[in-house]
Design a protein around this motif. Structure first.
Motif, short mmCIF file in Angstrom:
data_model
loop_
_atom_site.label_atom_id
_atom_site.label_comp_id
_atom_site.label_asym_id
_atom_site.label_seq_id
_atom_site.Cartn_x
_atom_site.Cartn_y
_atom_site.Cartn_z
N ALA A 163 0.87 -1.16 0.00
CA ALA A 163 -0.12 0.07 -0.06
C ALA A 163 0.96 1.22 -0.14
O ALA A 163 0.43 2.30 -0.68
CB ALA A 163 -0.94 0.05 1.26
N LEU A 164 1.91 1.30 0.88
CA LEU A 164 2.68 2.58 0.75
C LEU A 164 3.61 2.58 -0.67
O LEU A 164 3.70 3.71 -1.12
CB LEU A 164 4.06 2.29 2.05
CG LEU A 164 3.28 2.39 3.29
CD1 LEU A 164 4.66 1.87 4.29
CD2 LEU A 164 2.76 3.55 3.57
N ILE A 165 3.88 1.73 -1.05
CA ILE A 165 4.75 1.58 -2.49
C ILE A 165 3.68 2.21 -3.46
O ILE A 165 4.00 3.14 -4.47
CB ILE A 165 5.05 0.18 -3.01
CG1 ILE A 165 6.31 -0.11 -1.82
CG2 ILE A 165 5.55 0.33 -4.28
CD1 ILE A 165 6.60 -1.74 -2.38
N THR A 166 2.32 1.50 -3.46
CA THR A 166 1.36 2.32 -4.43
C THR A 166 1.31 3.63 -4.11
O THR A 166 0.89 4.40 -5.30
CB THR A 166 0.00 1.47 -4.18
OG1 THR A 166 0.08 0.18 -4.24
CG2 THR A 166 -1.08 1.93 -5.14
N ILE A 170 1.88 6.88 -7.07
CA ILE A 170 0.95 7.67 -7.48
C ILE A 170 1.38 9.05 -7.18
O ILE A 170 1.15 10.13 -8.14
CB ILE A 170 -0.46 7.27 -6.68
CG1 ILE A 170 -1.19 6.11 -7.12
CG2 ILE A 170 -1.32 8.50 -7.10
CD1 ILE A 170 -2.13 5.77 -6.51
N GLY A 171 2.04 9.36 -5.97
CA GLY A 171 2.59 10.64 -5.75
C GLY A 171 3.57 11.18 -6.61
O GLY A 171 3.79 12.00 -7.28
N GLY A 172 4.58 10.24 -6.85
CA GLY A 172 5.91 10.40 -7.52
C GLY A 172 5.46 10.71 -8.96
O GLY A 172 5.74 11.97 -9.90
N ILE A 305 13.35 9.56 -21.42
CA ILE A 305 11.75 9.75 -21.08
C ILE A 305 11.37 8.36 -20.58
O ILE A 305 10.53 8.37 -19.31
CB ILE A 305 11.16 10.35 -21.92
CG1 ILE A 305 11.56 11.68 -22.33
CG2 ILE A 305 9.42 10.52 -21.72
CD1 ILE A 305 10.93 12.37 -23.36
N LYS A 306 11.49 7.22 -21.10
CA LYS A 306 10.96 6.05 -20.59
C LYS A 306 11.69 5.60 -19.21
O LYS A 306 10.71 5.07 -18.28
CB LYS A 306 11.33 5.17 -21.76
CG LYS A 306 10.52 3.68 -21.39
CD LYS A 306 11.27 2.72 -22.40
CE LYS A 306 12.49 2.34 -22.46
NZ LYS A 306 12.74 1.07 -23.73
N ASP A 307 12.92 5.55 -19.34
CA ASP A 307 13.53 5.20 -18.03
C ASP A 307 12.93 6.19 -16.99
O ASP A 307 12.71 5.65 -15.60
CB ASP A 307 15.04 5.54 -18.25
CG ASP A 307 15.67 4.21 -19.22
OD1 ASP A 307 15.14 3.47 -19.53
OD2 ASP A 307 17.02 4.51 -19.64
N SER A 308 12.75 7.26 -16.97
CA SER A 308 12.30 8.51 -16.11
C SER A 308 10.83 7.93 -15.50
O SER A 308 10.63 7.99 -14.49
CB SER A 308 12.37 9.75 -16.56
OG SER A 308 13.50 10.27 -16.75
N LEU A 309 10.04 7.69 -16.70
CA LEU A 309 8.65 7.29 -16.11
C LEU A 309 8.74 5.77 -15.46
O LEU A 309 7.87 5.59 -14.60
CB LEU A 309 7.92 7.15 -17.35
CG LEU A 309 7.38 8.27 -18.17
CD1 LEU A 309 6.84 8.01 -19.48
CD2 LEU A 309 6.66 9.32 -17.34
N THR A 310 9.63 4.89 -15.81
CA THR A 310 9.91 3.61 -15.19
C THR A 310 10.31 3.82 -13.76
O THR A 310 9.61 3.15 -12.86
CB THR A 310 10.87 2.54 -15.80
OG1 THR A 310 10.32 2.51 -17.45
CG2 THR A 310 10.76 1.50 -15.26
N ARG A 311 11.21 4.71 -13.55
CA ARG A 311 11.83 4.79 -12.23
C ARG A 311 10.43 5.42 -11.21
O ARG A 311 10.11 5.17 -9.98
CB ARG A 311 12.91 5.58 -12.09
CG ARG A 311 14.07 5.01 -12.55
CD ARG A 311 15.33 5.81 -12.04
NE ARG A 311 15.45 7.12 -12.98
CZ ARG A 311 15.80 7.72 -14.12
NH1 ARG A 311 16.43 6.53 -14.58
NH2 ARG A 311 15.95 8.70 -14.38
N PHE A 312 9.50 6.47 -11.72
CA PHE A 312 8.71 6.90 -10.99
C PHE A 312 7.51 6.18 -10.65
O PHE A 312 7.13 6.18 -9.56
CB PHE A 312 8.09 8.20 -11.70
CG PHE A 312 8.67 9.59 -11.80
CD1 PHE A 312 8.95 10.07 -10.29
CD2 PHE A 312 9.62 10.20 -12.60
CE1 PHE A 312 9.71 11.37 -10.14
CE2 PHE A 312 10.34 11.38 -12.23
CZ PHE A 312 10.49 12.03 -11.12
N PHE A 313 7.17 5.26 -11.59
CA PHE A 313 5.92 4.43 -11.27
C PHE A 313 6.33 3.06 -10.96
O PHE A 313 5.45 2.13 -10.56
CB PHE A 313 5.32 4.33 -12.72
CG PHE A 313 4.48 5.59 -13.00
CD1 PHE A 313 3.26 6.10 -12.39
CD2 PHE A 313 4.92 6.58 -13.95
CE1 PHE A 313 2.56 7.12 -12.51
CE2 PHE A 313 4.28 7.82 -14.36
CZ PHE A 313 3.00 8.01 -13.67
#
Length: 321
Positions: A163-166, A170-172, A305-313
């Motif tokens: 739950a914390l990871i989720t 979302i916040g990131g 861009i793809k790597d940045s989105l992967t790290r955020f989500f």
């Protein structure tokens, strides 16, 4: 077992299914229901649909759901209302609603719902009594607070961590997209201000009597920069696959593909609530749901861009045109 299977079995038995906000399905009493042992699913015949609004859920349907899920009446009502709410959201964003054993509903451009019959569901009624946790997501299930502890502390810890990871994902993601949108707006404003300042400054230094002569080369250069930005935004809005004046092309960055309608709708609503420009693509039979972002990108920037989105989500993102 999904809740729509219970709806189809209810329609087969009672010849009428009323879902407030969606409409009324009526089965011709003369229609032949296939035998439960048949493996081949035949096309539905004898079902008519009326989109006229109805005020409330019928008591017979509530009792049917309650008896086959083993839940108390308030939870059965909550399950039905949740299904109707999520289905209405799906229809309102232009996607088809597939009800297993009944057919498919689609909302046209005029706002009217059209119905296409599907195939009969062959689920045996006695199998429906084992349904407990597999219907639509429960809301405020008070029975959880009265259950005895299972002693499986490790499992509870894992659920809490998930739950914390989720929430972090979302916040990131929301912060990243907010910063991206803020940067775009700042860039456009700075470009417009540079043109205005150039005209005013040069006009004060190039005066001749009461006439002011701005530097036309400076204005033309800054105007070209603004036009390149506008072309990029127009290509994104129109879904064009051609590069804009700056060499960027709108690419689809796929965040997630899932067959779980409830998960897709919840994730879509959460991202939208945080101001994200997420989009959702639904298969014609509602068998898969794709969540993605459309971002104008130069080919040299796609990996970054793809790597940045992967790290955020914390979920591997792939690119589609």
């Amino acid at each position: 077992m999904k809740l729509d299977i219970l709806f189809s079995q209810y329609l087969y038995q009672h010849k009428k299914l009323v879902l407030p906000g969606i409409g009324t399905f009526t089965l011709d009493p003369a229609a032949a229901i296939p035998d439960e042992t048949e493996k081949q699913r035949s096309a539905v015949t004898g079902i008519t649909y009326d989109s006229k609004a109805v005020p409330k859920i019928e008591e017979e349907l509530i009792e049917f759901i309650r008896s086959h899920t083993g839940k108390i009446r308030p939870l059965a009502v909550s399950d039905i209302e949740s299904y109707i709410s999520l289905s209405s959201q799906l229809l309102n964003i232009g996607n088809p609603l597939y009800i297993d054993g009944i057919g498919t509903l689609i909302k046209g451009k005029d706002g009217r719902l059209s119905f296409t019959p599907g195939s009969y569901a062959s689920t045996k009624l006695e199998d429906l009594t084992v349904i407990r946790e597999s219907t639509e997501p429960r809301r405020h299930d008070e029975t959880f607070s009265r259950r005895e502890p299972s002693g499986n502390n490790a499992r509870q810890l894992l659920i809490g961590i998930a739950a914390l990871i989720t929430l972090g994902i979302i916040g990131g993601g929301a912060y990243y997209l907010y910063q991206s949108n803020a940067h775009k707006k700042t860039t456009e404003t700075d470009a417009a201000d540079s043109v205005a300042n150039a005209v005013v400054t040069d006009s004060t230094t190039r005066s001749s009597g009461n006439a002011y002569m701005p530097d036309s080369n400076l204005i033309a250069r800054d105007s070209a920069a603004i036009k390149r930005r506008a072309d990029s935004l127009a290509a994104l809005q129109n879904g064009s696959s051609q590069p804009d004046a700056s060499g960027k092309i709108p690419l689809k960055y796929v965040l997630e593909v899932t067959a779980n309608k409830n998960r897709a709708l919840r994730r879509y609503a959460q991202l939208k609530e945080f101001g994200n420009d997420v989009q959702m693509q639904v298969a014609p039979d509602s068998s898969s749901f794709k969540l993605y972002f459309v971002i104008p990108s130069a080919y040299s920037d796609t990996v970054h861009i793809k790597d940045s989105l992967t790290r955020f989500f914390l979920n591997k993102v792939r690119i589609e045109k």
